[in-house]
Design a protein around this motif. Structure first.
Motif, PDB file in Angstrom:
ATOM      1  N   THR A  68     134.386 103.753 -48.668  1.00  0.00           N
ATOM      2  CA  THR A  68     133.846 103.644 -47.316  1.00  0.00           C
ATOM      3  C   THR A  68     134.648 104.514 -46.365  1.00  0.00           C
ATOM      4  O   THR A  68     135.820 104.833 -46.626  1.00  0.00           O
ATOM      5  N   THR A  69     133.969 104.907 -45.270  1.00  0.00           N
ATOM      6  CA  THR A  69     134.641 105.608 -44.173  1.00  0.00           C
ATOM      7  C   THR A  69     134.504 104.827 -42.871  1.00  0.00           C
ATOM      8  O   THR A  69     134.783 105.365 -41.797  1.00  0.00           O
ATOM      9  N   ASP A  70     134.096 103.581 -42.963  1.00  0.00           N
ATOM     10  CA  ASP A  70     133.901 102.717 -41.801  1.00  0.00           C
ATOM     11  C   ASP A  70     135.153 101.854 -41.611  1.00  0.00           C
ATOM     12  O   ASP A  70     135.444 100.970 -42.429  1.00  0.00           O
ATOM     13  N   ARG A  71     135.880 102.070 -40.511  1.00  0.00           N
ATOM     14  CA  ARG A  71     137.120 101.331 -40.267  1.00  0.00           C
ATOM     15  C   ARG A  71     136.873  99.859 -39.936  1.00  0.00           C
ATOM     16  O   ARG A  71     137.803  99.044 -39.986  1.00  0.00           O
ATOM     17  N   SER A  72     135.648  99.499 -39.615  1.00  0.00           N
ATOM     18  CA  SER A  72     135.381  98.106 -39.241  1.00  0.00           C
ATOM     19  C   SER A  72     135.614  97.146 -40.396  1.00  0.00           C
ATOM     20  O   SER A  72     135.806  95.935 -40.180  1.00  0.00           O
ATOM     21  N   VAL A  73     135.639  97.658 -41.641  1.00  0.00           N
ATOM     22  CA  VAL A  73     135.839  96.779 -42.784  1.00  0.00           C
ATOM     23  C   VAL A  73     137.276  96.246 -42.835  1.00  0.00           C
ATOM     24  O   VAL A  73     137.578  95.340 -43.631  1.00  0.00           O
ATOM     25  N   LEU A  74     138.166  96.788 -41.999  1.00  0.00           N
ATOM     26  CA  LEU A  74     139.551  96.302 -41.971  1.00  0.00           C
ATOM     27  C   LEU A  74     139.658  94.946 -41.281  1.00  0.00           C
ATOM     28  O   LEU A  74     140.714  94.297 -41.368  1.00  0.00           O
ATOM     29  N   ASP A  75     138.592  94.511 -40.619  1.00  0.00           N
ATOM     30  CA  ASP A  75     138.584  93.207 -39.968  1.00  0.00           C
ATOM     31  C   ASP A  75     138.594  92.112 -41.035  1.00  0.00           C
ATOM     32  O   ASP A  75     137.623  91.960 -41.795  1.00  0.00           O
ATOM     33  N   LYS A  76     139.665  91.350 -41.084  1.00  0.00           N
ATOM     34  CA  LYS A  76     139.799  90.324 -42.125  1.00  0.00           C
ATOM     35  C   LYS A  76     138.848  89.155 -41.908  1.00  0.00           C
ATOM     36  O   LYS A  76     138.572  88.395 -42.852  1.00  0.00           O
ATOM     37  N   SER A  77     138.389  88.988 -40.699  1.00  0.00           N
ATOM     38  CA  SER A  77     137.446  87.880 -40.441  1.00  0.00           C
ATOM     39  C   SER A  77     136.019  88.220 -40.858  1.00  0.00           C
ATOM     40  O   SER A  77     135.139  87.347 -40.879  1.00  0.00           O
ATOM     41  N   MET A  78     135.781  89.460 -41.205  1.00  0.00           N
ATOM     42  CA  MET A  78     134.444  89.865 -41.622  1.00  0.00           C
ATOM     43  C   MET A  78     134.140  89.272 -42.985  1.00  0.00           C
ATOM     44  O   MET A  78     134.992  89.241 -43.881  1.00  0.00           O
ATOM     45  N   SER A  79     132.919  88.806 -43.149  1.00  0.00           N
ATOM     46  CA  SER A  79     132.505  88.226 -44.415  1.00  0.00           C
ATOM     47  C   SER A  79     132.345  89.308 -45.468  1.00  0.00           C
ATOM     48  O   SER A  79     132.134  90.490 -45.157  1.00  0.00           O
ATOM     49  N   VAL A  80     132.440  88.919 -46.728  1.00  0.00           N
ATOM     50  CA  VAL A  80     132.335  89.880 -47.825  1.00  0.00           C
ATOM     51  C   VAL A  80     130.959  90.529 -47.860  1.00  0.00           C
ATOM     52  O   VAL A  80     130.857  91.761 -48.018  1.00  0.00           O
ATOM     53  N   PRO A  81     129.857  89.788 -47.730  1.00  0.00           N
ATOM     54  CA  PRO A  81     128.549  90.450 -47.740  1.00  0.00           C
ATOM     55  C   PRO A  81     128.402  91.494 -46.624  1.00  0.00           C
ATOM     56  O   PRO A  81     127.811  92.560 -46.834  1.00  0.00           O
ATOM     57  N   GLU A  82     128.963  91.165 -45.420  1.00  0.00           N
ATOM     58  CA  GLU A  82     128.877  92.125 -44.329  1.00  0.00           C
ATOM     59  C   GLU A  82     129.714  93.374 -44.623  1.00  0.00           C
ATOM     60  O   GLU A  82     129.318  94.497 -44.304  1.00  0.00           O
ATOM     61  N   ARG A  83     130.849  93.178 -45.265  1.00  0.00           N
ATOM     62  CA  ARG A  83     131.709  94.310 -45.618  1.00  0.00           C
ATOM     63  C   ARG A  83     131.049  95.175 -46.685  1.00  0.00           C
ATOM     64  O   ARG A  83     131.131  96.406 -46.635  1.00  0.00           O
TER      65      ARG A  83
END
Length: 345
Positions: A68-83
């Protein structure tokens, strides 16, 4: 059931660290964001690409991992399906994803997975710095990532010597890009090539050569000078030894030691006899000193002193008196020859 659950939990605890250790062997190795004359896919199209390396000596399959090149995936509160929605999965069923030790694989970015197993829908904007990351198959653990600066056309951003340190990356020109092979970023121009570049006319080479020659001559002069001084010193020492022999000095020391030894023996014997016959001991000491005085001559260079000692062995008179009586001198009268008178003739 409890035993089975316990065994499954124990197996999970053992396998997870091993799996994490194997994941650490997978690294992002080289990235090219603006492809003008580099790699071409099977459709004749050029895409941005990323190279992944297995830096270990064991075989590891990277299928199911995510790029991925999307830095938003570094958010630990993000759910796995959303990541997972913000990532591109490395597809299964591709033999090339099974990386053996020190093997590499290249994925085409800004593409469509329908074009092939090595085509990923990872967005890359060459006009901006690009953060690219590699996640494990659960889309929860970040395995490796790097921020690629804005590059010129056909330049790449490569890990130095595949050493695994995130800070050790460098920009490589188009003629040094090593897509699909081990990075040769640690290789630079040789010393000879650098010397030729910095001294095209050979002036520095000539000065250095003359300097070496003069240095060698100076060292030879110093060596032979010191050697000559040493040899002269040796010759002078030999002459001194020949002119001033140490034999008389040695004899003097030996005689002194001998007299001292005799004196010590006499004194010890005198102590044992409690002072009896002191006159005898004193006489012996005096004789020893006299002998020492007579036997040792002056120690002088080139001079032998011979002291006269009259023994009387050649006194003829003293020897004759022992074997003859005294002789009284007598007066003899010459016989007279009878003469004949002149008239008798």
């Amino acid at each position: 059931m409890k035993k089975i659950a316990f065994l499954l939990g124990l197996l999970t605890v053992i396998c997870l660290p091993m799996h994490a250790q194997m994941d650490a062997s997978i690294k992002l190795n080289e990235v090219l964001t603006d492809n003008r004359s580099s790699l071409i896919d099977e459709y004749g199209t050029r895409h941005a690409w990323v190279e992944i390396a297995n830096i270990s000596h064991s075989t590891y399959n990277i299928r199911g991992m995510y790029l991925t090149t999307d830095r938003s995936v570094l958010d630990k509160s993000m759910s796995v399906p959303e990541r997972v929605k913000r990532m591109s999965i490395i597809p299964n069923g591709e033999a090339r994803t099974n990386l053996s030790g020190r093997q590499l694989i290249v994925f085409q970015l800004n593409s469509q997975p329908a074009k092939g197993a090595l085509h990923l829908a990872v967005n890359v904007d060459p006009s901006k710095p690009t953060w690219i990351a590699l996640y494990n198959g659960n889309a929860t653990q970040l395995i490796d990532s790097v921020t690629v600066p804005v590059l010129q056309a056909d330049q790449s951003f490569a890990r130095i010597a595949n050493n695994g340190t995130p800070a050790d990356w460098e920009v490589k020109s188009g003629d040094r890009v090593t897509v699909g092979i081990q990075n040769m970023t640690t290789v630079s121009e040789s010393k000879v090539e650098k010397f030729k570049r910095e001294d095209p006319h050979g002036f520095a080479m000539a000065i250095m050569a003359m300097g070496i020659v003069f240095l060698c001559l100076a060292l030879l002069w110093i060596f032979f000078t010191l050697f000559g001084m040493f040899m002269r010193h040796q010759e002078a020492a030999k002459k001194v030894i020949n002119k001033q022999p140490i034999k008389p000095i040695t004899m003097t020391v030996e005689k002194t030691m001998e007299v001292g030894h005799k004196t010590g023996v006499i004194l010890q014997e005198g102590l044992k006899t409690k002072g009896i016959d002191k006159e005898v001991y004193l006489a012996v000491i005096g004789m020893a000193l006299k002998q020492y005085q007579d036997d040792v001559h002056d120690v002088e260079s080139g001079i032998i002193t011979i002291k006269h000692h009259d023994t009387g062995w050649d006194d003829e008179y003293s020897q004759m008196t022992h074997f003859h009586d005294p002789v009284v001198p007598t007066t003899h009268t010459a016989p007279q020859i009878p003469t004949t008178p002149k008239n008798a003739l």
